[in-house]
Design an enzyme around this catalytic site. Structure first.
Site, PDB file in Angstrom:
ATOM      1  N   HIS A   1       0.837  -1.198   0.000  1.00  0.00           N
ATOM      2  CA  HIS A   1       0.000   0.000   0.000  1.00  0.00           C
ATOM      3  C   HIS A   1       0.880   1.259   0.000  1.00  0.00           C
ATOM      4  O   HIS A   1       0.669   2.187  -0.768  1.00  0.00           O
ATOM      5  CB  HIS A   1      -0.927   0.018   1.229  1.00  0.00           C
ATOM      6  CG  HIS A   1      -2.211  -0.728   1.017  1.00  0.00           C
ATOM      7  ND1 HIS A   1      -2.263  -2.092   0.966  1.00  0.00           N
ATOM      8  CD2 HIS A   1      -3.476  -0.286   0.826  1.00  0.00           C
ATOM      9  CE1 HIS A   1      -3.520  -2.462   0.762  1.00  0.00           C
ATOM     10  NE2 HIS A   1      -4.285  -1.394   0.677  1.00  0.00           N
TER      11      HIS A   1
ATOM     12  N   LYS B   1      -9.793  -9.627   6.080  1.00  0.00           N
ATOM     13  CA  LYS B   1     -10.591 -10.138   7.180  1.00  0.00           C
ATOM     14  C   LYS B   1     -10.696  -9.108   8.290  1.00  0.00           C
ATOM     15  O   LYS B   1      -9.816  -8.276   8.465  1.00  0.00           O
ATOM     16  CB  LYS B   1     -10.048 -11.471   7.701  1.00  0.00           C
ATOM     17  CG  LYS B   1      -8.770 -11.373   8.481  1.00  0.00           C
ATOM     18  CD  LYS B   1      -8.491 -12.655   9.269  1.00  0.00           C
ATOM     19  CE  LYS B   1      -7.143 -12.535   9.951  1.00  0.00           C
ATOM     20  NZ  LYS B   1      -6.850 -13.564  10.908  1.00  0.00           N
TER      21      LYS B   1
END
Lengths: 283, 194
Positions: free
Chosen positions: B35, B98
């Site tokens: 990222h 998740k």
């Protein structure tokens, strides 16, 4: 015995223990929440695929951990530590395992799952001339949801119940529920956590403590935890825990240590049994 | 609703909380370091309408071929510090991981018409079974296997459950609220025991 330890690691990582398989299948049958059913179904498909393909069931293959239950007269005790370390190195390549041993200051990964104090080996001695090596690699996500609470003794069993339920609530979906909760009461801080870890992982699912009042506490905590509605992966449902196991030690008058260890659904465990004649078996 | 989609996905606003999606096509892996890297240097992969997966896989190389051994989701909340800017800059359709994400991501999902979907934690073998091959990999030398930007070819990758939609709704808020109520009732019950 190195071959057998490698084999035990491989089976722990790729074949979910049968007690946990049955507990998850039963939970899927009983679960009423649709979202929860999707999650349990994926988990069941996952461990089926892992077993078939001999693949690790989770990409976090855990911190390699061994609990050794050994007789005073076990003749091969001097070889155990080196055998385990070598088996971990081999399993890392052969299973394969994710390299999960990182130097906390230098941030360097050892790449073979060994390093200072790891693989972690916990030793316990007893009468006899055989040894049982519990092979219990444990994932980081569920280990992060461990807790130690030094309660005031005055809060009693009520205080213990509240703290455990609040702990499971706060953990939410992070430890990959449905989980198995180990609770250790008494001793000191370290013993409470050790008892909790043994209770969570070494005991079968489901099982109850041999002493009636402890078994009753386990029943109560199990039922309450599943009334929280956190559900598989924290997406809601009836199945938050597969079981709750409690173990205790006598405590100091001034302390009431409460250790909580959370085991994710990927309950990885195998045993290596070695007798005095050098006969080795993986179960 | 159950959807079987091909990437890229250009209409993510249609998904509702609880919808189950299976994806065929390309899956782009990006976790913590990726990222940061992509935000700083731009993306070598076109991410418009892409499915971005928070995952640090186990991958080995055998006879010169990549083999994905296990590839379950990692905890998404760690990417909360990047995700809103990531969505704004690259316009993916779906973020998969998740545990869910926070307010900043929820706002960005709404603004740019994307969703967050949960993949069942720990299901590394099931994920690997649905990954049919490695299309490309970027920043491998710099970031290492678990952190590199992998592009996988996938078939029926799922079940991905939509838990944060493109209209400002988060399933996690509902579960948390309900669980908090249950907790309070249980604590009261314990308190009233003799």
């Amino acid at each position: 015995m190195i071959d057998e330890i490698v084999e035990a690691i491989r089976r722990a990582e790729t074949e979910l223990a049968e007690d946990t398989v049955q507990a998850l299948k039963k939970a899927y049958e009983k679960e009423t929440n649709e979202m929860a059913r999707t999650q349990l179904k994926a988990i069941i498909e996952n461990f089926t695929v892992a077993r078939k393909g001999s693949l690790p069931m989770c990409q976090d293959t855990g911190l390699q951990t061994f609990f050794i239950d050994m007789g005073y007269d076990f003749p091969y005790r001097a070889q155990l530590k080196d055998a385990i370390t070598e088996a971990v190195r081999r399993a890392t390549k052969e299973v394969p395992l994710r390299p999960n041993a990182v130097h906390p200051f230098l941030h360097k990964n050892s790449e073979d799952n060994t390093g200072r104090f790891v693989p972690y080996i916990h030793w316990e001695l007893r009468e006899g001339d055989d040894a049982i090596i519990h092979v219990i690699p444990k994932g980081g996500g569920s280990e992060n949801m461990s807790g130690l609470y030094m309660l005031s003794p005055g809060v009693g069993i009520k205080g213990i119940k509240k703290t455990v339920i609040e702990h499971i609530f706060k953990s939410g979906g992070y430890p990959c529920p449905p989980t198995i909760i180990g609770v250790g009461i008494g001793g000191g801080a370290d013993l409470a956590l050790t008892l909790a870890k043994k209770a969570a992982i070494l005991r079968p699912v489901p099982s109850r403590h041999e002493e009636e009042f402890v078994a009753q506490l386990e029943d109560e905590l199990y039922e309450m935890a599943n009334k929280l509605g956190i559900g598989p992966m924290g997406l809601g449902g009836d199945t938050t825990v597969l079981d709750v196991h409690v173990e205790y030690a006598h405590r100091h008058p001034a302390t009431l240590p409460l250790g909580i260890v959370t085991q994710c659904w990927a309950n990885r465990k195998r045993k290596v049994l070695i007798d005095a004649n050098g006969h080795v078996e993986v179960v | 609703m159950e959807y079987h989609e091909k990437t890229p996905i250009m209409d993510a606003r249609k998904y509702k909380l609880g919808d189950v999606v299976y994806v065929t096509g390309e899956l782009v892996l990006a976790r913590d370091e990726a990222h940061k890297k992509l935000l700083e240097e731009g993306s070598p992969v076109d991410l418009k309408g892409a499915v971005v997966y928070h995952c640090g896989p186990v991958i080995t190389k055998r006879n010169g071929e990549w083999k994905v051994v296990a590839a379950g989701p990692t905890t998404s909340i760690r990417m909360e510090i990047f995700e809103d800017k990531f969505i704004e800059k690259f316009r993916p359709a779906m973020i998969v991981g998740k545990g869910g994400m926070g307010e900043r991501t929820l706002k960005a999902l709404k603004e740019y018409g994307a969703v967050y979907a949960a993949y069942t934690g720990g299901c590394g073998a099931l994920a690997a079974e649905r990954i049919k091959g490695v299309k490309e990999v970027h920043f491998l030398e710099e970031l290492g296997i678990p952190e590199a930007v992998w592009v996988f070819n996938v078939e029926e990758f799922g079940p991905l459950v939509v838990t944060m939609d493109a209209h400002g709704n988060s399933y996690y808020d509902n579960v948390d609220e309900e669980a908090k109520k249950n907790l309070d009732a249980l604590l009261n019950k314990i308190e009233s025991e003799s």
